[in-house]
Design an enzyme around this catalytic site. Structure first.
Site, PDB file in Angstrom:
ATOM      1  CG  ASP A  75      -2.293   0.609   0.872  1.00 30.00           C
ATOM      2  OD1 ASP A  75      -2.297   1.788   0.457  1.00 30.00           O
ATOM      3  OD2 ASP A  75      -3.316  -0.067   1.015  1.00 30.00           O
ATOM      4  CG  HIS A 103      -4.259   2.261  -2.160  1.00 28.40           C
ATOM      5  ND1 HIS A 103      -4.308   3.288  -1.255  1.00 28.40           N
ATOM      6  CD2 HIS A 103      -5.554   1.967  -2.453  1.00 28.40           C
ATOM      7  CE1 HIS A 103      -5.568   3.603  -0.996  1.00 28.40           C
ATOM      8  NE2 HIS A 103      -6.344   2.825  -1.715  1.00 28.40           N
ATOM      9  CD  GLU A 141      -9.991   3.817  -1.092  1.00 28.22           C
ATOM     10  OE1 GLU A 141     -10.822   4.324  -0.326  1.00 28.22           O
ATOM     11  OE2 GLU A 141      -8.884   3.389  -0.699  1.00 28.22           O
TER      12      GLU A 141
HETATM   13  C1  ACM Z   1     -10.812  -0.354   0.799  1.00 28.66           C
HETATM   14  O1  ACM Z   1     -11.271  -0.243   1.943  1.00 28.66           O
HETATM   15  N1  ACM Z   1     -10.240   0.677   0.206  1.00 28.66           N
HETATM   16  C2  ACM Z   1     -10.890  -1.596   0.066  1.00 28.66           C
END
Ligand code: ACM
Ligand code: ZN
Length: 622
Positions: A203, A278, A345
């Protein structure tokens, strides 16, 4: 001198005697989580003693489940001698010769009578789960107290899971957790019959797995400056040259150790490698994987990073090569047939501005940037499929048009999962409003910091239904199960991770294993009280729970309103008043009037917990 020697000898003998004797106990009742499918009382009881023997049928004493069982019993100072034929006062673990189709792959039968405790199953998984149930039948403090005789009431259990995917996700990027904590987490999962460990390894805040071909992922991407002494969101910027002391990664040997540890506990480990967003940690290590025209200097993050603009360039062939190289190193480490490729995201501002991404979109005739992500997902799927790996992605992968063979993890609610099941994709339900254990579990005023503006109580987790109404039977078959997720922005110690997981993970386990019809809140609440003792004896840290009562109001045939109070923590006593200021102890439903308020205080062990709550009658009328 002689007298002293005599005293020392006496002390030694007494100690030896005490140790060899151990405590004796009669178990009064069982509190098993998750609740077994069928459980009936029998006649009489079985005495587990240090003389009890063990018989294993159709399975070797060196097979994994039997080794696990022996190890646990030894740890608890029962060391049953293995006997060749079942005899009286005997623990029996038997693989069925003829399959019992009612049990499936993970189910088991457990019978306790005066002669034996018998666990039988079709598979070693079933035996393992039968033994987990047996472990929960023993005294809550067995991990701490030496027993020599435990009397267990006779009973019969038939048990099997409602869902095949009973997952627990752990984000080790926002904060890194070492091997021993991961093992402790796997032990916890096993005791509640959870079977899929979703390991969130990459991440913005750190890359956590050794990749030999790209050493900077670990040398640079796994480390950040330490701001754990400051609240998340208020961290000072990094100083030039400041040492990167916070972080770490799992070596390949450690990954293998964890995967093997999980396998012994019937847990499959699913690695997650985030694509394409991410990725601050990747982009600091390898800045050339960012988009052309993107002049951001990426660093491994150490605080909130929102919106998460870092994204791997979708038009750069070296990025795809990199991802495939990473997968080549991931694949041999994880026997699971799944790899999670993230997909959530991914803010696409950079893709909109990037000539290479735009060129790829034109070249492939894609409609937009969402479809460019869709193309990347399909490219990864095409690469992984022949290598025996299926992909899982967060529900955003639906936005770019994904193949039918991808599994969708629905997190932004259940609607993504419903849409995916309707189009024929497999689904894992993990909607944030029921499954995000990084959310506050009680009124934030009385809790350590967690995700702002969030609340997910134990009671709410217990209401989770992974199979929403409105799906056909065939569509429901695509719902593999559900999963609790633990994001660790606000969690920087093993104790805090456990505090957030427990007891809510118990509710999740029951939702995913036990039949929906068997759910009974007051019974579950009372079981949790006993599991708190068991968990504490096993050195887990447990959340204190919510002390905010809730109100439901029923309209009576004559139009009057009757209010009922409910609460979360067993042993809570409620005092309430309906406007006159005179608190009285709650003992059952009481009359209220429309538009009024009920003021309630929760007492636990004689102390007021949290504060007096004012609950509105309006809005709670059923
Ligand atoms: C998430 O909570 N962004 C998968
Ligand atoms: Zn680009």
């Amino acid at each position: 001198m002689q007298k002293r020697l005599y005293s020392a000898c006496l002390l030694m003998v007494l100690t030896l005697l005490a140790v060899s004797c151990g405590k004796k106990v009669v178990v009064e009742s069982y509190a098993i989580i998750p609740e077994p499918v069928e459980m009936t009382d029998g006649k009489g009881s079985f005495a587990l003693t240090t003389k009890t023997t063990c018989y294993v049928g159709n399975i070797g004493q060196n097979d994994a489940s039997i080794k696990y069982i022996s190890r646990v019993l030894r740890q608890w100072h029962f060391n049953p001698v293995l006997v060749g034929t079942p005899e009286s006062n005997c623990l029996q673990f038997i693989l069925n010769e003829d399959l019992d189709t009612s049990l499936g792959e993970e189910g088991y039968n457990l019978e306790i009578n005066k002669d034996y405790v018998r666990v039988s199953a079709n598979t070693e998984k079933g035996l393992f789960y039968g033994f987990q149930t047996f472990m929960q039948m023993l005294p809550e403090d067995i991990a701490e107290v030496r027993y020599s005789r435990i009397v267990l009431p006779a009973c019969k259990i038939k048990d099997f899971p409602a869902y095949q995917w009973r997952g627990s996700h752990f984000d080790v990027s926002r904060h890194f957790f070492g091997v021993s904590q991961i093992k402790k987490h796997l032990d916890l999962m096993a005791s509640y019959k959870l079977n899929k460990f979703h390991w969130h390894l990459t991440d913005d805040h750190g890359w956590r797995i050794e990749i030999s071909k790209y050493p900077q992922l670990n040398d640079i991407g796994s480390w950040r400056v330490d701001r754990d002494n400051q609240p998340w969101g208020e961290a000072d910027p990094a100083k030039p040259g400041e040492p990167r002391t916070n972080g770490g990664y799992y070596t390949k040997d450690e990954v293998e150790e964890i995967v093997a540890y999980a396998a012994e506990r019937n847990i499959e480990v699913i690695p997650e490698i985030e694509i394409p967003g991410h990725c601050c940690a990747v982009l600091e290590a390898y800045p050339s994987f960012a988009c052309a025209n993107d002049d951001t200097t990426y660093t491994v993050q150490f605080g909130p990073y929102w919106p998460p603009r870092a994204i791997l360039c979708g038009g750069n062939d070296s990025v795809l090569l990199f991802l495939k190289d990473v997968m080549d190193e991931i694949i041999p480490l994880f026997p699971s047939s799944y790899i999670h490729i993230g997909g959530d995201e991914a803010v696409k501002d950079n893709w909109r501005r990037c000539p290479r991404c735009q060129q790829r979109i034109r070249q492939l005739g894609l409609k937009n940037e969402e479809e460019l992500q869709g193309w990347m997902v399909v490219e990864m799927e095409k690469y992984l499929k022949p290598k025996g790996k299926n992909i899982i992605g967060w529900d955003e992968i639906l936005d770019g048009g994904v193949s039918k063979s991808a599994t969708v993890m629905s997190w932004r609610g259940s609607q993504g999962g419903v849409a995916a099941a309707r189009r024929g994709n497999d689904v894992i339900m993990s909607p944030l409003d029921f499954c995000y254990l990084n959310f506050y579990q009680a009124n934030p005023d009385f809790q350590p910091p967690a995700m702002p503006n969030s609340l997910l109580t134990l009671h709410k987790v217990y209401q989770f239904d992974p199979s929403p109404a409105g799906l056909s039977a065939a569509q429901r078959n695509h719902i593999l199960g559900g999963q609790a997720n633990l994001w660790t922005e606000y969690i920087n110690t093993p104790e805090m991770a456990e505090y957030m997981l427990l007891p809510r993970l118990c509710a999740m386990a029951e939702v995913l294993w036990s039949p929906k019809e068997s759910r009974q809140w007051p019974w579950f609440r009372s079981k949790v009280a006993r599991h708190r003792i068991r968990l504490a004896a096993n050195a887990y840290t447990i959340g204190s729970g919510s002390f905010q009562p809730w109100l439901s109001v029923a309209r009576q045939p004559d139009g009057s309103l009757l209010a009922t109070l409910d609460w979360e923590v067993e042993g809570t006593h409620l005092y309430y008043h309906t406007g006159d200021g005179k608190f009285q102890r709650y003992s059952g439903p009481f009359a209220v009037s429309k538009d009024s308020e009920v003021t309630v205080m929760a007492f636990y062990h004689g102390l007021l917990k949290e504060k007096a709550y004012r609950l509105k009658v309006d809005g709670n009328v059923k």
